[in-house]
Design an enzyme around this catalytic site. Structure first.
Site, PDB file in Angstrom:
ATOM      1  N   HIS A 166     -14.047 -29.786   1.793  1.00 48.53           N
ATOM      2  CA  HIS A 166     -13.143 -29.011   0.956  1.00 48.53           C
ATOM      3  C   HIS A 166     -12.255 -29.929   0.127  1.00 48.53           C
ATOM      4  CE1 HIS A 166     -10.766 -25.775  -0.473  1.00 48.53           C
ATOM      5  NE2 HIS A 166      -9.771 -25.889   0.389  1.00 48.53           N
ATOM      6  N   SER A 170      -7.233 -26.150  -3.768  1.00 44.34           N
ATOM      7  CA  SER A 170      -7.637 -24.897  -3.145  1.00 44.34           C
ATOM      8  C   SER A 170      -6.893 -23.723  -3.787  1.00 44.34           C
ATOM      9  CB  SER A 170      -7.370 -25.022  -1.638  1.00 44.34           C
ATOM     10  OG  SER A 170      -8.097 -24.101  -0.898  1.00 44.34           O
ATOM     11  N   ASP A 193     -18.635 -27.490  -0.974  1.00 40.64           N
ATOM     12  CA  ASP A 193     -17.326 -27.086  -0.472  1.00 40.64           C
ATOM     13  C   ASP A 193     -17.460 -25.716   0.184  1.00 40.64           C
ATOM     14  OD1 ASP A 193     -14.662 -26.047  -0.238  1.00 40.64           O
ATOM     15  OD2 ASP A 193     -13.986 -27.381  -1.837  1.00 40.64           O
TER      16      ASP A 193
END
Length: 516
Positions: free
Chosen positions: A486, A231, A458
């Site tokens: 995610h 991320s 995502d």
């Protein structure tokens, strides 16, 4: 993290979804706590002080003293400069936690779960078992809390009660009065952060954190940095590669952020990402029994929007003395979209809201997102660090006409979720420190192959961003996971696991364009 309203940019740690799926909230390790064994870095891990910037040699050459802090972990505290532009500005502390390699050791593997503001210590404690067995055999896996985050020298803003109120506020940003109120709220938050954090607040940018990672690499005894970032952690890893391409070893960037887009483009992309993830949930829910949403997928999306709108007009009561505002309802819905394993919790929350007019499960989920404990305290400073880091890395326009135009475009693309992603310029309009000046080439020329992983649906880091990062990096190699949720490594399939493990352990670069 999500960019909702005052939050000016993106993302959140994948440990959020993993923990929520099993209803666990990760807790950190207090580095330096009394333990059974204290030892320096150990044989083969003497500091590597070569490459230290002038004036910072002592930081690169420091010994790392590890203390047992859990049955399977060791913790340490290291010093870092307050400012990488002034060696005399003072010091801060960074907290580390590691698991030792169980076999022949390659070196250390630094991990970062995202945020910005996510705790690498919490990630390692909660998710160490999701790493491949060969990776755990071959590396000392090191989680760390970046500067400004949690157990490292941290950003501080409000006390718990004031923070609770701040995170629950609703505002009608379509009106001048609502915009003014939201702007005043953001300005008060910024003022509190400056007052309670001091000069650190101007030194928590991603570039400074990447320089910390190079110092950690040296102190841990490695000639190259091996790194696994999720991320926002992909931005941190790509920044490192740009600053230190000749020291970038085996880097894996999962759930990537395109380094070429600005804050407004991030908000728009993420709004669409969450809209698409919600549509996937609605379709799945309606295909099964006992779904609280009826009719077509479009009908179901409108019913979710109705839940959100009713929370603004009449906040949902709970089984305690708190109510669920629209902002909290949004957090409660959005947090479940990070992993499809959490969709059943969303169904439970929507069923309560639609059929009982109550919001206890929505509140539980919102509190989980915000790291709020049942007693009203907060387990982490993720909100504070998120804002502080983003306001040094990105700024959206705070011109009212520009914000309204951008917000309208977002809502057109994401009619159910989009209203929570506009007006990001309010967040940093009164921030007391300027943007950090970039010192590196986004393409990271000269770096070894860097593996970039994207998940096709995502919500928090849309797939096109991973495509963009792989394209922006001269040595980027794109690996695709076809699925929901995610990030991919540790939560998807053997194809992803094998590709990453073979790269980290054997140096085998996956085929560019590999799809799993």
């Amino acid at each position: 993290m999500i960019s909702a309203r005052r939050r000016s940019s993106v993302v959140r740690s994948p440990v959020l979804a993993a923990s929520l799926a099993v209803l666990l909230v990760a807790t950190g390790c207090t580095a330096g706590a009394p333990g059974k064994d204290q030892s320096p870095a150990g044989e083969g891990t003497a500091p590597v002080d070569a490459g230290a910037p002038e004036g910072f040699e002592s930081f690169y050459g420091q010994d790392v003293v590890w203390t047992e802090c859990r049955s399977d972990f060791e913790c340490a505290t290291v010093a870092a400069p307050l400012s990488w532009s002034d060696p005399d500005a003072g010091e801060i502390e960074l907290e580390l936690m590691r698991t030792r390699a169980t076999g022949d050791k390659i070196g250390s593997l630094l991990v970062n779960p995202g945020g910005p503001g996510g705790s690498g210590i919490s990630y390692l404690e909660a998710a160490a078992g999701s790493l491949g067995e060969r990776v755990r055999e071959s590396y000392d896996v090191v989680g760390f809390d970046p500067r400004g985050v949690r157990s490292s020298t941290e950003v501080a803003c409000y006390d718990d009660a004031a923070k609770d109120e701040y995170l629950s506020e609703d505002a009608d940003l379509s009106t001048d009065e609502g915009l003014e109120a939201a702007g005043e709220s953001s300005a008060a938050w910024a003022e509190a952060c400056a007052e309670n954090t001091g000069e650190l607040l101007g030194n928590v940018d991603t570039q400074s954190a990447a320089k910390d990672m190079d110092m950690l690499r040296a102190a841990l005894g490695d000639d190259e940095l091996h790194y696994l970032g999720f991320s926002y952690g992909t931005s941190l890893g790509a920044t490192y590669a740009g600053l230190f391409p000749d020291r970038a070893g085996r880097l894996v960037l999962d759930g990537a952020i395109d380094p070429r887009i600005d804050s407004a483009e991030m908000s728009a992309g993420q709004a669409v990402g969450f809209e698409n993830a919600l549509r996937a949930y609605v379709g799945d829910c309606q295909a099964g029994p006992d779904c609280p949403l009826s009719g077509s997928v479009d009908d179901g999306m409108q019913q979710v929007r109705t839940v959100l709108d009713q929370a603004y007009d009449r906040p949902y009561p709970t089984d305690g003395d708190r109510v669920v505002t629209q902002t909290l309802a949004f957090y409660g819905i959005a947090v479940t979209l990070y992993d499809e394993q959490s969709w059943s919790l969303l169904s439970q929350a929507l069923d309560e809201a639609i059929n009982s007019g109550t919001g206890s499960t929505l509140l539980f989920l919102a509190d989980f997102y915000n790291d709020r404990n049942a007693d009203g305290s907060f387990a982490t400073n993720s909100t504070e660090a998120f804002t502080a880091i983003n306001c040094l890395d990105y700024r959206s326009s705070d011109d009212v006409d520009v914000m309204r135009e951008e917000a309208a475009a977002i809502e057109e693309q994401a009619p159910t979720m989009g209203s929570f992603f506009g007006y990001g310029g309010l967040t940093c309009a009164a921030w007391p420190y300027p943007l950090a000046e970039r010192e590196y080439d986004l393409a990271a020329p000269g770096a070894a192959p860097i593996v970039v992983i994207g998940t096709t649906n995502d919500p928090a880091t849309p797939y096109v961003w991973s495509e963009g990062m792989a394209e922006a990096l001269d040595s980027g190699v794109l690996v695709t996971y076809e699925g929901e949720g995610h990030t991919a490594y540790g939560r998807s399939n053997d194809c992803i696991m094998d590709a990453v493990d073979d790269f980290l352990v054997d140096g085998t670069v996956p085929e560019d364009g590999l799809t799993c």
